[in-house]
Design a protein around this motif. Sequence first.
Motif: not given
Length: 470
Positions: A269-271, A276-278, A282-283, A308-310
Amino acid sequence: MTAGGQAGADNAAAKRAAARRAERRRRTPLLKRFLPRTLFGRSLLIIVTPVILAQAVATWIFYDRHWDTVTNRLAYGVAGDIATVIAVLEHDPTPEGRDWTLATAARTTDLIVTLEPGQILPEQRRQQSGLLGGLLERTLGKALEDRVGRPFTINTRVAHEWYEIRVQMADGVLSVMSPERRLFTPTSYIFILWMVGSAIVLFAVAILFMRNQIRPIKRLAIAADALGKGRDVSNFKMEGATEVRQAASAFLLMRERLQRQINQRTEMLAGVSHDLRTPLTRMKLALDMIEDPDLDPEVEELKADVAEMEEMIEGYLAFARGEGTEAVQPTDLTRLLNEVAVGARREGTEVTLTAAEGLSLPLRPNAVRRCVANLLVNAGRHAGTAWVKAERKDGVIEITVDDDGPGIPAYLRDDVFKPFFRVDSSRNLDTGGSGLGLTIARDVARSHGGDITLDDSPYGGLRAVIRLPV
């Protein structure tokens, strides 16, 4: 609802629990109520019962055979000597013959025999073997009836370790003093003492042996309980019988697999978090760089979707991580709850805290803080007022969080613990959150060996009860 109403609800719950316990006792078979509940007690019972039965049978056989045989022979021997003395006295009634007979009896039979001429036994003191009290007296009385066949009395209190036997003769009363050793053998007492002594020694050896065998099982149970409460069991080692060692080995393998699974999940999950955050970052940057006024409504919608995704990713990572890397340490629960209540008040939730002093137990403090905080966040979101109470009950610490909001329907109280389940089906994070608050709270409680249950609050809203084993 007032404090009196809450106390009434607690009393009703206690009565229902007592009724359930009484019903379980009523359904328990009568024999099981008296049997030991511990493995040590039952194992000792398995060892002791055959020994007691064997000794009971041996004692019965001893008294049935040994006592009847030996005591009858001794009693009939004394009665035969008395009958012989009487026969010789009647054969030679002269004073010289009488003196010779009494002297010979004293010298050869170990009996002190005297003749009381002209004496008559009182009618009410004459005895028969069926009227005598003691077992030895009845045996001697039967022998006197068979061998002597004359009225007699037996006096056991004339002197210590002596029996007096008085026999009615034609010209007087024959008094015979018999030592107890001629009528009684001490082997019966020796046999009983030997059995009791050997039984005590065997019981002591059995207790020591069983304690040594039960101790590894107790340690295994303590280690399993500690693992279930999320505590460290690194000092556990295998010992005891082969079967116990097999169980301990399986426990150690289970602990290693669980720890490996937790570590793998955390590393994975660290990976995932990084990956996912990267793209989300950018978005967000791309959306911020759009300057077309005609696209502002669409941009705002996309920004809300990204937010919401974050939120969902952060919540999911927190749930999956489960605070597994935090160490268990002795924690002052009262102080921790005060800190959580202060934080909730800063967020605008009115919190009333009632917690006894000295509520301390090993916990992961940050995880428990988050567990209670999630419940208060839900209360603040849907109600605005919360009542928190912590107390010790029957070996567990119970934390109750009540609110006066709309509550949760009974048919949904199991579903709300599922990840991403929301009672409010809208996508508005301000009203429904990400759907992971209660899931994380239950995960934390269960990682400590406890659980969370939901019920109706006496204040009209929802009651969440956290139970943590001490």
